[in-house]
Design an enzyme around this catalytic site. Structure first.
Site, mmCIF file in Angstrom:
data_model
loop_
_atom_site.group_PDB
_atom_site.id
_atom_site.type_symbol
_atom_site.label_atom_id
_atom_site.label_comp_id
_atom_site.label_asym_id
_atom_site.label_seq_id
_atom_site.Cartn_x
_atom_site.Cartn_y
_atom_site.Cartn_z
ATOM 1 N N LYS A 1 0.839 -1.208 0.000
ATOM 2 C CA LYS A 1 0.000 0.000 0.000
ATOM 3 C C LYS A 1 0.871 1.255 0.000
ATOM 4 O O LYS A 1 0.591 2.226 -0.718
ATOM 5 C CB LYS A 1 -0.927 -0.010 1.230
ATOM 6 N N GLN B 1 -4.101 -1.627 9.912
ATOM 7 C CA GLN B 1 -4.012 -2.940 9.274
ATOM 8 C C GLN B 1 -4.562 -4.026 10.204
ATOM 9 O O GLN B 1 -4.137 -4.133 11.351
ATOM 10 C CB GLN B 1 -2.551 -3.237 8.879
ATOM 11 N N ASP C 1 -10.749 2.590 4.581
ATOM 12 C CA ASP C 1 -11.023 1.151 4.501
ATOM 13 C C ASP C 1 -12.527 0.888 4.471
ATOM 14 O O ASP C 1 -12.956 -0.231 4.175
ATOM 15 C CB ASP C 1 -10.432 0.419 5.727
#
Ligand code: NAD
Length: 295
Positions: free
Chosen positions: A52, A96, A119
């Site tokens: 990412k 994460q 997200d």
């Protein structure tokens, strides 16, 4: 049979984003900035976060990686989340997952400012998604929608069967494919580990989204001719013939299934690369100060 090429499509999207960043720079405006918090040293998580961050560099975004020890407290993590929530330099950020067991994952998800939640996991964004309101869509389902749209796969009136009901893939996919939009307007069946007669249901599917995490689970006799098959699975399978000792397998027995399909995503090179592209799209929208209107 057409391969839904996620690698190429992801590259196309990243080129489009890079061109937009050039324009932002030319106008002297603030460069989009994504931050990521990584807790611990789990190998897969490090790889995902690393890719990412690299993707940010490719499209010209700023990125910040915050790493915390695996034994950090929940309060320490929440303090980092709070700093990012209030830091005007940061347009969007991710924590994460998965987190270590001693940390309440849901509490952390709910601590993220929904306007920076690229997200799309915050209940506020999930609720807006269900209501077809502007929001950040979760990256993997958003990537699948992009693939279907860019390949002009027909969805209206089709029967879409989703295998797996996780909060990050199966469940949002079922909501999105049922929405009154394109891609969408499907009649959706959401299946899971307690579903009976799964093969009977999958054989009725015009579009199948397979996200259960079991290598090569979907066989040719489970689909009808001409089905569209989207394979979300990523599983490491032992393979001594490979230097690293394993290969990456999807949830679909590709060799068997592909010849029967009208469209299919390969693994690797299908849904995986699209997930990164979606995260970048969400970050760009966050930077523009308005949340994307999807559909
Ligand atoms: P999960 O493990 O959270 O959920 C699996 C789901 O599958 C559950 O809802 C369960 O009920 C269902 N299931 C299990 N066995 C079943 C069976 N026999 N029949 C029907 N349903 C069954 O999964 P997840 O987090 O959604 O991940 C699924 C797969 O997708 C994994 O391989 C994961 O690595 C992969 N994944 C890939 C990406 C990507 O970017 N390509 C993103 C997220 C997850």
């Amino acid at each position: 049979m057409t391969i839904l090429d996620g690698k190429q499509t992801s590259q196309n999207i990243q080129s489009e984003i890079a061109a937009e960043v050039e324009q932002i720079k030319a106008r002297g405006e603030k460069i989009p900035h994504l931050a990521a918090i990584l807790v611990g040293t789990d190998g897969a998580s490090q790889t995902y976060v690393g890719s990412k961050v690299k993707a940010c560099a490719r499209v010209g975004f700023e990125s910040t990686l915050i790493t915390l020890e695996a034994d950090c407290t929940e309060a320490e993590l929440l303090a980092e989340v709070d700093k990012l929530n209030t830091n005007d330099e940061i347009d969007g950020f991710i924590v994460q997952l998965p987190l270590p067991n001693h940390i309440d994952e849901q509490k952390v998800i709910e601590a993220v400012n929904p306007l920076k939640d690229v997200d799309g996991f915050h209940p506020s964004n999930v609720g807006k998604m269900a209501l077809n309101l502007p929001c950040f869509l979760p990256a993997t389902p958003y990537g699948i929608l992009q693939l279907l749209e860019r390949y002009k796969v027909e969805t209206e009136g089709k029967h879409c069967v989703v295998i797996g009901r996780s909060h990050i893939v199966g469940s949002p996919m079922s909501i999105l494919m049922a929405r009154n939009s394109y891609p969408g307007n499907c009649t959706v069946t959401l299946t899971h580990s307690r579903t009976r007669n799964l093969s009977e249901i999958t054989r009725e599917a015009d579009i199948l989204v397979v996200a259960l995490g079991k290598a090569e689970f979907l066989k040719a006799d489970m689909i009808k001719d001409g089905a569209v098959v989207v394979d979300v699975g990523i599983t490491r399978v032992d393979d001594p013939s490979k230097e690293r000792g394993y290969r990456i397998a999807g949830d679909v027995d590709y060799e068997q299934v592909a010849p029967k399909c009208s469209f299919i995503t390969p693994v690797p090179g299908g849904v995986g690369p699209m997930t990164i592209a979606s995260l970048l799209m969400n970050t760009l929208q966050a930077a523009k100060g308005k949340v994307a209107v999807h559909g």
